[in-house]
Write a protein that holds these residues in place. Structure first.
Motif, PDB file in Angstrom:
ATOM      1  N   LEU A   2       0.741  -1.108  -0.043  1.00 14.05           N
ATOM      2  CA  LEU A   2      -0.162  -0.205  -0.008  1.00 14.05           C
ATOM      3  C   LEU A   2       0.807   1.439  -0.019  1.00 14.05           C
ATOM      4  CD1 LEU A   2      -2.896   1.087   0.286  1.00 14.05           C
ATOM      5  CD2 LEU A   2      -2.534   1.208   2.620  1.00 14.05           C
ATOM      6  N   TYR A   3       0.822   2.064  -0.931  1.00 15.38           N
ATOM      7  CA  TYR A   3       1.527   3.349  -1.146  1.00 15.38           C
ATOM      8  C   TYR A   3       0.394   4.253  -1.061  1.00 15.38           C
ATOM      9  CZ  TYR A   3       5.032   0.420  -3.683  1.00 15.38           C
ATOM     10  OH  TYR A   3       6.017  -0.310  -4.165  1.00 15.38           O
ATOM     11  N   THR A   4       1.043   5.668  -0.224  1.00 12.92           N
ATOM     12  CA  THR A   4       0.106   6.520  -0.095  1.00 12.92           C
ATOM     13  C   THR A   4       0.321   7.958  -0.880  1.00 12.92           C
ATOM     14  OG1 THR A   4       1.400   7.164   1.601  1.00 12.92           O
ATOM     15  CG2 THR A   4      -0.619   5.844   2.247  1.00 12.92           C
ATOM     16  N   ALA A   6       2.006   9.168  -4.938  1.00 17.82           N
ATOM     17  CA  ALA A   6       2.121   8.770  -6.345  1.00 17.82           C
ATOM     18  C   ALA A   6       3.601   8.527  -6.754  1.00 17.82           C
ATOM     19  CB  ALA A   6       1.676   9.775  -7.134  1.00 17.82           C
ATOM     20  N   GLN A   7       4.691   9.493  -6.010  1.00 17.87           N
ATOM     21  CA  GLN A   7       6.247   9.378  -6.503  1.00 17.87           C
ATOM     22  C   GLN A   7       6.551   8.064  -6.131  1.00 17.87           C
ATOM     23  OE1 GLN A   7       8.512  11.156  -7.725  1.00 17.87           O
ATOM     24  NE2 GLN A   7       7.244  12.890  -8.256  1.00 17.87           N
ATOM     25  N   GLN A   8       6.148   7.687  -4.810  1.00 19.74           N
ATOM     26  CA  GLN A   8       6.968   6.316  -4.388  1.00 19.74           C
ATOM     27  C   GLN A   8       6.240   5.027  -5.107  1.00 19.74           C
ATOM     28  OE1 GLN A   8       5.812   6.585  -0.240  1.00 19.74           O
ATOM     29  NE2 GLN A   8       7.444   7.920   0.285  1.00 19.74           N
ATOM     30  N   ALA A   9       4.883   5.050  -5.649  1.00 23.24           N
ATOM     31  CA  ALA A   9       4.293   3.932  -6.196  1.00 23.24           C
ATOM     32  C   ALA A   9       4.473   3.904  -7.775  1.00 23.24           C
ATOM     33  CB  ALA A   9       2.672   4.334  -6.020  1.00 23.24           C
ATOM     34  N   ALA A  10       5.006   5.004  -8.083  1.00 22.67           N
ATOM     35  CA  ALA A  10       5.028   4.866  -9.795  1.00 22.67           C
ATOM     36  C   ALA A  10       6.089   3.824 -10.319  1.00 22.67           C
ATOM     37  CB  ALA A  10       5.768   6.444 -10.140  1.00 22.67           C
ATOM     38  N   ILE A 126      -5.843   2.281  -7.756  1.00 26.43           N
ATOM     39  CA  ILE A 126      -5.522   3.610  -7.580  1.00 26.43           C
ATOM     40  C   ILE A 126      -6.606   4.605  -7.198  1.00 26.43           C
ATOM     41  CG2 ILE A 126      -4.728   5.494  -9.148  1.00 26.43           C
ATOM     42  CD1 ILE A 126      -3.237   3.385 -10.798  1.00 26.43           C
ATOM     43  N   ASP A 127      -6.435   5.022  -6.070  1.00 27.83           N
ATOM     44  CA  ASP A 127      -7.770   5.835  -5.562  1.00 27.83           C
ATOM     45  C   ASP A 127      -7.475   6.951  -4.480  1.00 27.83           C
ATOM     46  OD1 ASP A 127     -10.487   5.944  -4.895  1.00 27.83           O
ATOM     47  OD2 ASP A 127     -10.210   4.408  -3.117  1.00 27.83           O
ATOM     48  N   HIS A 128      -8.521   7.540  -4.257  1.00 27.56           N
ATOM     49  CA  HIS A 128      -8.214   8.857  -3.159  1.00 27.56           C
ATOM     50  C   HIS A 128      -9.144   8.660  -1.963  1.00 27.56           C
ATOM     51  CE1 HIS A 128     -11.261  11.987  -4.468  1.00 27.56           C
ATOM     52  NE2 HIS A 128     -11.648  10.820  -5.084  1.00 27.56           N
ATOM     53  N   HIS A 129     -10.093   7.367  -1.724  1.00 29.25           N
ATOM     54  CA  HIS A 129     -10.897   7.611  -0.756  1.00 29.25           C
ATOM     55  C   HIS A 129     -10.286   7.074   0.453  1.00 29.25           C
ATOM     56  CE1 HIS A 129     -13.540   7.214  -4.176  1.00 29.25           C
ATOM     57  NE2 HIS A 129     -14.422   7.721  -3.585  1.00 29.25           N
ATOM     58  N   MET A 137      -2.901  -6.034  -5.425  1.00 28.84           N
ATOM     59  CA  MET A 137      -1.410  -6.420  -5.038  1.00 28.84           C
ATOM     60  C   MET A 137      -0.705  -5.217  -4.798  1.00 28.84           C
ATOM     61  SD  MET A 137       0.390  -8.791  -8.083  1.00 28.84           S
ATOM     62  CE  MET A 137       0.528  -7.127  -9.302  1.00 28.84           C
ATOM     63  N   VAL A 138      -0.942  -4.312  -5.788  1.00 33.34           N
ATOM     64  CA  VAL A 138      -0.294  -2.837  -5.661  1.00 33.34           C
ATOM     65  C   VAL A 138      -1.443  -1.863  -5.482  1.00 33.34           C
ATOM     66  CG1 VAL A 138       1.047  -1.160  -6.505  1.00 33.34           C
ATOM     67  CG2 VAL A 138       1.814  -3.728  -6.986  1.00 33.34           C
ATOM     68  N   ASN A 139      -1.427  -1.079  -4.286  1.00 30.22           N
ATOM     69  CA  ASN A 139      -2.407  -0.132  -4.166  1.00 30.22           C
ATOM     70  C   ASN A 139      -1.727   1.272  -3.875  1.00 30.22           C
ATOM     71  OD1 ASN A 139      -4.739  -2.062  -3.115  1.00 30.22           O
ATOM     72  ND2 ASN A 139      -2.778  -2.805  -2.373  1.00 30.22           N
ATOM     73  N   LEU A 140      -2.240   2.227  -4.784  1.00 31.77           N
ATOM     74  CA  LEU A 140      -2.106   3.491  -4.438  1.00 31.77           C
ATOM     75  C   LEU A 140      -2.995   4.336  -4.070  1.00 31.77           C
ATOM     76  CD1 LEU A 140      -0.303   6.154  -4.680  1.00 31.77           C
ATOM     77  CD2 LEU A 140      -0.547   6.174  -7.158  1.00 31.77           C
ATOM     78  N   VAL A 141      -3.212   4.618  -2.532  1.00 35.35           N
ATOM     79  CA  VAL A 141      -4.324   5.561  -2.253  1.00 35.35           C
ATOM     80  C   VAL A 141      -3.725   6.751  -1.243  1.00 35.35           C
ATOM     81  CG1 VAL A 141      -6.248   5.468  -0.562  1.00 35.35           C
ATOM     82  CG2 VAL A 141      -5.474   3.119  -1.687  1.00 35.35           C
TER      83      VAL A 141
END
Ligand code: 5GP
Ligand code: MN
Length: 339
Positions: A2-4, A6-10, A126-129, A137-141
């Motif tokens: 879980l990434y919070t 975008a830079q880190q998750a990219a 990929i979300d902002h809630h 498997m990979v989450n960017l929230v």
């Protein structure tokens, strides 16, 4: 994972997507501007990168998104006879990306009918809630952002992507609609900078403003008048409802109730508002809005829903008056706890 941010998750998302042939992008039921903009923004970019992309919405798109370029590429699950007859999604899909969706059950019938298909493929989210628990498997929230479109903009920037005017317009749509045209508390400097950049890149602000704000159907205005005539207030809370009878009597469509939600959210002197919408199946959709300090996502979660602190929703069993009583009790408690 879980990434919070975008830079880190990219890099992780890019690595996950790199070897995939066919990506299925899905968003939530009753998609809004942010959902549609996210499908197009990310989908068109991945296509540009040589992937095959299928964009899928569970139910029809709102009228105000119909003039976005390439919007016809989005398939609507509930309307597609092919899917209904064969219940088949493209077999060649080797990655699923879920956008602007805090909970995978919000893809509604697709979730119920395609469980085996979904479980057999890797999922990225990929979300902002704030209520998103990260089922991929990979989450960017990133819940600090105005919209999923702003998050996708940041991802594209991190990937050094070529943002075409078509992609820019799609992403701008999500930022504008999720901030109610830069009015809500999620209108951060970052959201405004993203919007400014997208306009510079050719995002068509005029088209969006015209279609979203200057295109309200006559029937919606009639529904608004019926709903406002039943507006109630108790201290710092105001609420009203839209029944099936009201909706049918003026011939309003299913999107119309959201105008009521946004209208009452703009009333002064309140801490929270609720719009109860009776659905065709008798269940009740509640749309909650609040002033900072009152967390309506937490209220919605008590009823199996979710969303953001200042804008959230849930579905309750009917009848309408019982759903109203139960929800209002929880909302009163939340407002009392905050004051
Ligand atoms: P609306 O009231 O406009 O339908 O939704 C407000 C916010 O709450 C949106 O961000 C939406 O995604 C979220 N939301 C609405 N209904 C539900 C629900 O039933 N479950 C979850 N998890 N989120 C919801
Ligand atoms: Mn959103």
């Amino acid at each position: 994972m879980l990434y919070t941010n975008a830079q880190q998750a990219a890099p992780a998302i890019a690595a996950c997507v790199a070897d995939k042939q066919h990506i299925l992008l899905i968003t939530h039921v009753n998609p809004d501007g942010d959902a549609v903009g996210s499908l197009l923004g990310l989908g068109l970019y991945w296509e540009q990168q040589g992937h095959q992309v299928t964009m899928l919405a569970p139910t029809p798109l709102p009228q105000y998104t119909h003039r976005l370029r390439s919007v016809e590429r989005i398939r609507v699950y509930s309307e597609s006879p092919v899917y209904q007859e064969t219940l088949a999604l493209p077999a060649s899909v080797d990655l699923i990306a879920l956008v602007d969706t805090g909970d995978i059950r919000r893809i509604a019938r697709i979730y119920d009918e395609q469980r085996a298909y979904l479980e057999a493929r890797p999922l990225i989210v990929i979300d902002h809630h704030a209520t998103n628990i990260g089922e991929g498997m990979v989450n960017l929230v990133d819940a600090s952002l105005s919209s999923t479109c702003e998050l996708i903009y940041q991802l594209l920037r991190a990937w050094d992507a070529r943002i075409t005017p078509e992609i820019a317009t799609a992403l701008l749509m999500g930022i504008i609609t999720d901030t109610q045209s830069f009015k809500t508390s999620n209108t951060t400097p970052s959201a405004l900078r993203a919007a400014a950049d997208l306009i510079e890149l050719g995002g068509d602000r005029e088209l969006i403003m015209k279609d979203v704000y200057a295109n309200i159907p006559f029937e919606t205005a009639k529904l608004l008048s019926l709903a406002l005539s039943e507006l109630r207030r108790d201290g710092a809370i105001a609420w009203t409802h839209v029944t099936q009878v009201m909706q049918r009597s003026v011939g309003a469509n299913d999107d119309a109730a959201s105008e009521v939600t946004e209208y009452i959210a703009n009333l002064g002197g309140l801490k929270a508002t609720a719009l109860f919408k009776e659905r065709r199946d008798g269940s009740v959709k509640v749309s909650l809005r609040s002033a900072p300090g009152v967390d309506v996502a937490a209220v919605a979660q008590q009823f199996g829903g979710g969303g953001h602190r200042q804008a959230a929703g849930a579905t309750l069993p009917g009848p309408l008056h019982e759903a109203e009583e139960r929800l209002l009790a929880a909302l009163r408690a939340a407002v009392a706890a905050a004051s």
